[in-house]
Design a protein around this motif. Sequence first.
Motif, PDB file in Angstrom:
ATOM      1  N   GLY A   1       0.807  -1.213   0.000  1.00  0.00           N
ATOM      2  CA  GLY A   1       0.000   0.000   0.000  1.00  0.00           C
ATOM      3  C   GLY A   1       0.838   1.259   0.000  1.00  0.00           C
ATOM      4  O   GLY A   1       0.582   2.183  -0.784  1.00  0.00           O
ATOM      5  N   THR A   2       1.869   1.292   0.848  1.00  0.00           N
ATOM      6  CA  THR A   2       2.666   2.508   0.958  1.00  0.00           C
ATOM      7  C   THR A   2       3.334   2.834  -0.368  1.00  0.00           C
ATOM      8  O   THR A   2       3.324   3.983  -0.814  1.00  0.00           O
ATOM      9  N   GLU A   3       3.900   1.834  -1.016  1.00  0.00           N
ATOM     10  CA  GLU A   3       4.572   2.074  -2.290  1.00  0.00           C
ATOM     11  C   GLU A   3       3.589   2.600  -3.348  1.00  0.00           C
ATOM     12  O   GLU A   3       3.957   3.451  -4.168  1.00  0.00           O
ATOM     13  N   ARG A   4       2.377   2.090  -3.350  1.00  0.00           N
ATOM     14  CA  ARG A   4       1.397   2.571  -4.338  1.00  0.00           C
ATOM     15  C   ARG A   4       1.107   4.048  -4.138  1.00  0.00           C
ATOM     16  O   ARG A   4       0.967   4.807  -5.095  1.00  0.00           O
ATOM     17  N   ILE A   5       0.994   4.432  -2.875  1.00  0.00           N
ATOM     18  CA  ILE A   5       0.685   5.830  -2.575  1.00  0.00           C
ATOM     19  C   ILE A   5       1.872   6.726  -2.932  1.00  0.00           C
ATOM     20  O   ILE A   5       1.709   7.791  -3.528  1.00  0.00           O
TER      21      ILE A   5
END
Lengths: 337, 337
Positions: free
Chosen positions: B10-14
């Motif tokens: 999730g963090t990388e997508r954001i």
Amino acid sequence: MPVPPREYGGTERIVHALTQELVARGHDVTLFAAAGSETSAELHSSSPAPLWESGADALAAHAIEIEDMVGRSAEFDVIHSHLDVLPWLAGDRYQAPLVTTMHGRLDLPDQRKVLARFRERPLVSISDAQRKPVDDLHLNWRATVHHGLDLERIYHLGKGDKGYLAFVSRLTPEKAPHLAIDVAIKAEMRIVVAGKVPDEDRDYYESKVKPLMDNPLVEWAGELDDGGKDEVIGGAVGFIVPIQWDEPFGLAFIEALATGTPVISMARGSLPELMESGRHGFLCSSEDELIAACHKLGEIDRAECRRWVLERFSPSRMAAGYEAVYSGLIAGRRAAS
Amino acid sequence: MPVPPREYGGTERIVHALTQELVARGHDVTLFAAAGSETSAELHSSSPAPLWESGADALAAHAIEIEDMVGRSAEFDVIHSHLDVLPWLAGDRYQAPLVTTMHGRLDLPDQRKVLARFRERPLVSISDAQRKPVDDLHLNWRATVHHGLDLERIYHLGKGDKGYLAFVSRLTPEKAPHLAIDVAIKAEMRIVVAGKVPDEDRDYYESKVKPLMDNPLVEWAGELDDGGKDEVIGGAVGFIVPIQWDEPFGLAFIEALATGTPVISMARGSLPELMESGRHGFLCSSEDELIAACHKLGEIDRAECRRWVLERFSPSRMAAGYEAVYSGLIAGRRAAS
């Protein structure tokens, strides 16, 4: 984890032994460690997290500890870190020289890279073997200081009269209990197996070790505390943990030798620094050599095994090694200012 | 992990979505991320380790990354960190203001302590709910900036004409697939279950979820990629993930709403910030309410669900939120110098 640790925790045991010895030698020591640690030093507890734990929560705990250490750094002549790379992030915020004992393996790719990046950091290795994977980086090694433990108090010279081999270690592929058992069976000797199966090695245990446990020569002794290890290993004719990795320092081997029990293992990692093959047991290169070693255990003088480790791997010898490192750092700092 | 991530992350997508949008808006952006990351920003790759990994090797990788960031910090107006506490250890070595988006839960004991210790650090929360466990610490929160994703491109308005409920998430106790299935069975509706069983939740899956999977109303769809999620969720009459924790931001819910599928979950964590109960689905407080909600899904306007998240959780809205944070930091620094 509190120092000394209640269960597994090699680093904590060493930090505890070193701290006690330094205080006994008259040094003024502040130990940054988990709440509940027993120590004769002043205890500064930032958190209850163990040294070796990873994950977000332990990271948070160590961040607080490091920040505390930066804040108090002007009080100290030297800061001795066992926290690996983490404290280096604080850069030159410490008002005392910081030296780091590397406790783990140094052959992982990112470990190499981070050591290269921080190559000016003063380091201590726990064996000469530990440095090998990063020899080409020309790091700022100050010394090799072998571990020391209060072996004399914890372990007693056993008689080795029970006729069995002992494997006492974690049951992981690196420690190779499957090979130890196989060697014992082929040598037609009994073997007592004790230790913990880590969750991540459950598959290894089920597929490679468990099928061998039914053999009548094999006896399972569960997990042992210090007293149990003293008794089980002290009764063994040989201590066999045929490591399959370059272990930077094998505490289990010096503990076994402290009971007088000769060691059978592989000639790799720190092993050749911990013992002399032929004098304190046998360091081998193949399964055939391991089997042959089982039949030569009678040649080894048990009292000599104990004498050797009590002298070589004592807290006082370790503390003297670190005192030399500290003196060098303090002198270097004076010269620079 | 490369940005954007190939699997979960999730963090990388954001971070990817934010970076792309900031570049599109004319900012000069350097992304410190794993080698192989796709980005329109300048890429600075210190290592191949993913943001979210822990353990010694990843720690080493992040140490290098942070050291690189310190070294280049004079080039930047603002440094925006997604690495939690780690970069704070570098203290005031950064030559630009550093702001940190907290991506995880803040209710773990050591997390609280570390935030209290670094309370002057400028922070951004990903929901107002995320701050609640540390409300009493009066931290230096600069804003809540909800996540934004390019939902319009990835997800399409589905017809919701397949008659089933969908549970698409990791199969963990916190996401409660066992409850979702139980609700579906009691509501006499079909349910499609998809997602990954993390190793550490294997016991939960075997004991609580697997026994329910044989029910003829339950269909297992395996692990889905973005396209698969779009299709499976878009065909569902409702998306049911009845969370059992205060999730700081549930990306899965805005993704589901982007397909037009109404959400059924619990009224806790960030959920009330992500949707209006009664308008985009139903936020419940009990299993009975969850079951009742299944029968009211026809009241929800699917086009409105999609319209809502496309507007509220767009990259441009997220970037505008962060631009305001950056401006505040830059102005604060100018005022101080």
